[in-house]
Design an enzyme around this catalytic site. Structure first.
Site, PDB file in Angstrom:
ATOM      1  NE  ARG A  25      -6.595  -9.562  -1.089  1.00  0.00           N
ATOM      2  CZ  ARG A  25      -6.173  -8.747  -2.049  1.00  0.00           C
ATOM      3  NH1 ARG A  25      -5.317  -7.767  -1.754  1.00  0.00           N
ATOM      4  NH2 ARG A  25      -6.604  -8.885  -3.299  1.00  0.00           N
ATOM      5  CE  LYS A  55      -3.918  -2.247   0.156  1.00  0.00           C
ATOM      6  NZ  LYS A  55      -4.849  -2.303   1.271  1.00  0.00           N
TER       7      LYS A  55
END
Length: 296
Positions: free
Chosen positions: A250, A211
């Protein structure tokens, strides 16, 4: 003893995902990549045909089905545990028919009114993320009085709604939605409060992989890490999440994740997380600045 988190490998069957858009768009390439992730230590793979990066346009239902179904079918036939990453009940239903065993819905059932009933009828695990809207405008909604309190409250309310819709509580997995309608400051606050999120009464999935806020940490403007250079910083958050007791992480890169989990297990000691990848057991019920996040 706290179980070691499961590792969910990301398989984006899309042309426009931020990290690997287009690399696995063809079914053969996606299946090969997914099998590699499993060989590296992934316990399950998450197959998605819709990018949820900010500004992404939604594919048609037909296109999403075309992207994901051959991949899900091939992997399930090969014995791989498959999660389908979709907000559409029709896609989830077709993927479950093709062999998927988990539905990963970033909208938590808010995008499609038929999703909750479908999951309840099928009796499968359901990952419900904290969500405030579709990619086109979600980042304008990154406004909170108290991000930790607000997200916790929203997830508790969502879990109650899912139970009211017929989904067994033990089938629900919660996801705080790192990067989704959240600034970097919001993401860090949520990471610091994983113990509160784990304590909400449901299994917790964490997805910080690659991210934007991890690209920026410790770097001057203009010197941010590229998505493919964020696996080490992702691994640090993975170890932190493991020590907090999350159910699953994840990730795009499995080897660094497995290494991070080994470190977390060693730090926890003999009474903490133990064993190899997947020791959390089988899939199933087990008790200020404008954000510019890059997502699936």
């Amino acid at each position: 003893m706290t179980p070691r988190p499961l590792v969910m490998g990301v398989v984006n069957v899309t042309p426009d995902s931020f990290s690997d858009g287009g690399e696995w768009l063809q079914p053969e390439a996606a299946v090969t990549h997914a099998r590699l992730l499993v060989s590296q230590g992934a316990d399950l793979v998450d197959v998605g045909g819709e990018s949820t990066r900010p500004g992404a346009e939604r594919p048609s239902v037909e296109e999403e089905l075309r992207r994901v179904l051959p991949v899900v079918s091939a992997l399930a036939t090969a014995g791989v545990t498959v999660s389908v990453d979709t907000m559409r009940a029709s896609v989830a239903a077709a993927a479950l028919d093709a062999g998927a065993s988990i539905v990963n819905d970033v909208s938590g059932g808010l995008a499609d009114p038929d999703m909750v009933g479908l999951v309840a009828d099928r009796g499968v695990d359901y990952i419900a993320m904290h969500w405030r809207g579709h990619s086109a405008d979600m980042q304008s909604r990154a406004i909170y009085d108290d991000v930790v309190g607000d997200v916790c409250s929203a997830l508790v309310d969502r879990a109650a709604a899912l139970a009211a819709g017929g989904i067994a509580p033990e089938r629900v997995v919660l996801d705080p939605g790192f990067g989704f309608a959240k600034t970097a400051e919001h993401n860090w606050a949520l990471l610091r409060s994983l113990d509160l999120l784990v304590g909400l009464g449901h299994r917790l999935l964490v997805g910080t992989s690659r991210k934007t806020f991890l690209g920026r940490v410790g770097r001057a403007p203009g010197a941010e890490r590229s998505p493919l250079d964020r696996d080490v910083v992702t691994a640090v958050t993975t170890a932190y999440a493991a020590l907090a007791g999350v159910w699953c992480v994840r990730v795009h890169d499995v080897p660094t994740t497995v290494d991070a989990l080994d470190v977390a297990a060693a730090l926890a000691g003999p009474t903490g997380p133990a064993g190899g990848s997947g020791s959390a057991g089988p899939i199933g019920p087990i008790g200020p600045a404008s954000p510019e996040e890059e997502l699936r």
